[in-house]
Design a protein around this motif. Sequence first.
Motif, PDB file in Angstrom:
ATOM      1  N   GLU A   1      -3.475  13.548  -5.394  1.00  0.00           N
ATOM      2  CA  GLU A   1      -2.501  14.631  -5.190  1.00  0.00           C
ATOM      3  C   GLU A   1      -2.755  15.799  -6.151  1.00  0.00           C
ATOM      4  OE1 GLU A   1      -0.198  14.745  -2.735  1.00  0.00           O
ATOM      5  OE2 GLU A   1      -1.087  12.883  -1.988  1.00  0.00           O
ATOM      6  N   GLY A   2      -4.040  16.146  -6.314  1.00  0.00           N
ATOM      7  CA  GLY A   2      -4.400  17.288  -7.145  1.00  0.00           C
ATOM      8  C   GLY A   2      -4.443  17.019  -8.631  1.00  0.00           C
ATOM      9  N   LYS A   3      -4.107  15.780  -9.044  1.00  0.00           N
ATOM     10  CA  LYS A   3      -4.079  15.440 -10.471  1.00  0.00           C
ATOM     11  C   LYS A   3      -5.270  14.535 -10.796  1.00  0.00           C
ATOM     12  CE  LYS A   3      -2.229  14.155 -14.553  1.00  0.00           C
ATOM     13  NZ  LYS A   3      -2.173  15.014 -15.734  1.00  0.00           N
ATOM     14  N   GLU A   4      -6.097  14.924 -11.792  1.00  0.00           N
ATOM     15  CA  GLU A   4      -7.221  14.079 -12.209  1.00  0.00           C
ATOM     16  C   GLU A   4      -6.723  12.995 -13.162  1.00  0.00           C
ATOM     17  OE1 GLU A   4     -11.687  15.137 -13.086  1.00  0.00           O
ATOM     18  OE2 GLU A   4     -10.579  15.191 -14.987  1.00  0.00           O
ATOM     19  N   VAL A   5      -7.043  11.759 -12.843  1.00  0.00           N
ATOM     20  CA  VAL A   5      -6.635  10.619 -13.667  1.00  0.00           C
ATOM     21  C   VAL A   5      -7.790   9.637 -13.787  1.00  0.00           C
ATOM     22  CG1 VAL A   5      -4.136  10.687 -13.223  1.00  0.00           C
ATOM     23  CG2 VAL A   5      -5.645   9.490 -11.626  1.00  0.00           C
TER      24      VAL A   5
ATOM     25  N   LYS B   1       0.831  -1.207   0.000  1.00  0.00           N
ATOM     26  CA  LYS B   1       0.000   0.000   0.000  1.00  0.00           C
ATOM     27  C   LYS B   1       0.872   1.266   0.000  1.00  0.00           C
ATOM     28  CE  LYS B   1      -3.418   2.290   3.009  1.00  0.00           C
ATOM     29  NZ  LYS B   1      -4.212   2.129   4.257  1.00  0.00           N
ATOM     30  N   SER B   2       1.860   1.303   0.873  1.00  0.00           N
ATOM     31  CA  SER B   2       2.753   2.467   0.948  1.00  0.00           C
ATOM     32  C   SER B   2       3.512   2.668  -0.354  1.00  0.00           C
ATOM     33  CB  SER B   2       3.756   2.297   2.093  1.00  0.00           C
ATOM     34  OG  SER B   2       3.090   2.214   3.328  1.00  0.00           O
ATOM     35  N   SER B   3       3.924   1.567  -0.961  1.00  0.00           N
ATOM     36  CA  SER B   3       4.691   1.642  -2.205  1.00  0.00           C
ATOM     37  C   SER B   3       3.857   2.236  -3.335  1.00  0.00           C
ATOM     38  CB  SER B   3       5.185   0.241  -2.593  1.00  0.00           C
ATOM     39  OG  SER B   3       5.880   0.279  -3.815  1.00  0.00           O
ATOM     40  N   VAL B   4       2.571   1.860  -3.405  1.00  0.00           N
ATOM     41  CA  VAL B   4       1.684   2.414  -4.443  1.00  0.00           C
ATOM     42  C   VAL B   4       1.592   3.925  -4.292  1.00  0.00           C
ATOM     43  CG1 VAL B   4      -0.720   2.533  -5.245  1.00  0.00           C
ATOM     44  CG2 VAL B   4       0.351   0.312  -4.821  1.00  0.00           C
ATOM     45  N   TYR B   5       1.305   4.369  -3.078  1.00  0.00           N
ATOM     46  CA  TYR B   5       1.166   5.815  -2.842  1.00  0.00           C
ATOM     47  C   TYR B   5       2.490   6.556  -3.077  1.00  0.00           C
ATOM     48  CZ  TYR B   5      -3.446   5.112  -0.659  1.00  0.00           C
ATOM     49  OH  TYR B   5      -4.764   4.814  -0.416  1.00  0.00           O
ATOM     50  N   ASP B   6       3.571   6.025  -2.520  1.00  0.00           N
ATOM     51  CA  ASP B   6       4.867   6.726  -2.610  1.00  0.00           C
ATOM     52  C   ASP B   6       5.373   6.808  -4.046  1.00  0.00           C
ATOM     53  OD1 ASP B   6       4.752   6.976   0.109  1.00  0.00           O
ATOM     54  OD2 ASP B   6       6.202   5.383   0.546  1.00  0.00           O
ATOM     55  N   SER B   7       5.300   5.685  -4.769  1.00  0.00           N
ATOM     56  CA  SER B   7       5.838   5.680  -6.127  1.00  0.00           C
ATOM     57  C   SER B   7       4.978   6.534  -7.059  1.00  0.00           C
ATOM     58  CB  SER B   7       5.981   4.256  -6.663  1.00  0.00           C
ATOM     59  OG  SER B   7       4.771   3.533  -6.531  1.00  0.00           O
ATOM     60  N   LEU B   8       3.662   6.552  -6.838  1.00  0.00           N
ATOM     61  CA  LEU B   8       2.800   7.424  -7.643  1.00  0.00           C
ATOM     62  C   LEU B   8       3.127   8.897  -7.376  1.00  0.00           C
ATOM     63  CD1 LEU B   8      -0.945   6.313  -7.889  1.00  0.00           C
ATOM     64  CD2 LEU B   8       0.658   6.848  -9.731  1.00  0.00           C
ATOM     65  N   ASN B   9       3.326   9.215  -6.097  1.00  0.00           N
ATOM     66  CA  ASN B   9       3.722  10.574  -5.732  1.00  0.00           C
ATOM     67  C   ASN B   9       4.976  11.005  -6.473  1.00  0.00           C
ATOM     68  OD1 ASN B   9       2.258  12.259  -3.932  1.00  0.00           O
ATOM     69  ND2 ASN B   9       2.451  10.702  -2.359  1.00  0.00           N
ATOM     70  N   GLN B  10       5.950  10.088  -6.527  1.00  0.00           N
ATOM     71  CA  GLN B  10       7.230  10.427  -7.154  1.00  0.00           C
ATOM     72  C   GLN B  10       7.106  10.649  -8.658  1.00  0.00           C
ATOM     73  OE1 GLN B  10      10.466   7.843  -5.994  1.00  0.00           O
ATOM     74  NE2 GLN B  10       9.781   7.807  -3.858  1.00  0.00           N
ATOM     75  N   VAL B  11       6.372   9.754  -9.339  1.00  0.00           N
ATOM     76  CA  VAL B  11       6.294   9.904 -10.805  1.00  0.00           C
ATOM     77  C   VAL B  11       5.415  11.094 -11.200  1.00  0.00           C
ATOM     78  CG1 VAL B  11       6.840   7.501 -11.362  1.00  0.00           C
ATOM     79  CG2 VAL B  11       4.447   8.171 -11.052  1.00  0.00           C
ATOM     80  N   LEU B  12       4.481  11.469 -10.334  1.00  0.00           N
ATOM     81  CA  LEU B  12       3.673  12.658 -10.622  1.00  0.00           C
ATOM     82  C   LEU B  12       4.511  13.943 -10.579  1.00  0.00           C
ATOM     83  CD1 LEU B  12       0.337  11.818  -8.781  1.00  0.00           C
ATOM     84  CD2 LEU B  12       0.587  12.273 -11.228  1.00  0.00           C
ATOM     85  N   GLN B  13       5.660  13.869  -9.918  1.00  0.00           N
ATOM     86  CA  GLN B  13       6.558  15.038  -9.861  1.00  0.00           C
ATOM     87  C   GLN B  13       7.401  15.173 -11.121  1.00  0.00           C
ATOM     88  OE1 GLN B  13       6.047  16.893  -7.125  1.00  0.00           O
ATOM     89  NE2 GLN B  13       4.685  15.247  -6.434  1.00  0.00           N
TER      90      GLN B  13
END
Length: 459
Positions: free
Chosen positions: A220-224, A53-65
């Motif tokens: 994180e503010g991005k519509e997908v 679960k943490s990996s999904v959130y963290d890695s998505l956060n990173q690639v959105l940057q």
Amino acid sequence: MSKPVIAIFDVGKTNKKLFLIDENYSIVYERSARFVETIDEDGEPCENLESLKSSVYDSLNQVLQLKEFDIRAINFSTYGASFVYLDENGEPLTPLYNYLKEYPEALKTAFYAEYGGEEKISLETASPVLGSLNSGMQLYRLKNERPELFARVKYALHLPQYLSYLLTGKAVADITSIGCHTQLWDFNKNEYHQWVSAEKIIDKFGEFTPADSTLKTTFEGKEVSVGVGLHDSSAALIPYLANFNTPFVLISTGTWCISLNPFNQEPLTASELKKDCLCYMHFKGKAVKASRIFAGNEHEIQLKRIAAHFDRAAYLFKHLKFNPGLVLKLVSKVPENQNIQTEFSLVSAFPARDLNIFQTAEEAYHQLLLDLVKQQVYSLKLILNPGVTRIFVDGGFGKNAIYMHLLASAVPDIEVYASSVSQATAIGTALAINDVWNSNPAPTDMINLKYYSAIQRTI
């Protein structure tokens, strides 16, 4: 200008990967993670759900940057046969139990006695009796062994749908997960099996949703657009379905060699089930008749035996070329080799062979492949039907020239190809929702093929 991409989480038992795939289906970004397993209340190893679960959130956060990419959609493919049990707040109530966990014999006996016997249930659900690998049986176990906990289960989601839920908050059920050796789906009636309603389990699955549908969400503010997730075996078939219209069989080779025929919707027979046939589900909701053998595992075991006997390093066999002269010699030496196009076997004959009859390691290895191909064709013919004109072999054996030549020799009326798709599961998962993120049609050249022609078949 940012490149439009889809983010795909491809979650295997060992490796968890995140890919960004562009509109031409090139992988433009990749990262992978491995987690240390945890244990359940019985001390059995299982997936570390919190890390995942943490990996999904963290890695998505990173690639959105990453400014160079515009992530328009997200989808998931994972291994099947495991449920995540959520309470009314969406929190997991139990570990993600391992599908190899031993199933209590008394409970299994009680279930099949109640609902008409193993053969009846297996035929109706297109699922061999596999214990915990039948994920429906995991739910039945939870209800009977821990009724208080079961009462608190708001949703039981297969792993792909749980990952989708993490982003959308919407609980859904998907046919590729529900329909794959779970004993939950009645293939004759095309609905949940009667026992699911009788046990009042049906309400736990969330809304039944097409596998190619998506839900708009904001992360994180991005519509997908977020897909509902797919069972990995069904996802890996999608690139082939997108590229080929004429009937084919895909033999996916690895530890298991699974023959998948998306053009055979005939109901499984009791005899086929006993020979390890089952049905997967096409992402459009059609049955995919399949058969499987443990041939990759057998190959590894016997390769080590040959290497030890002839004092050779096992890795050297990967570079062996097909030697038709050796095969002719083996036809004379081993009588059953004379019928390569007519006699096939459910089990490989090689484990019982005396290695002293072979003069070289190369000769022994050719015989191993002859025996494995006889077994493969037996398995293949269980799901083959008229009209199939091509066989595609992907995975390890597709790279083995000896195997491919012998397979082509054994089925001379069908075109045989070694095929490869880079990251087929991830690509298939992206293709399932192509229209919501990609302005282009799906490409028709994503599969690399090597044809084994009639000339090459001559032994």
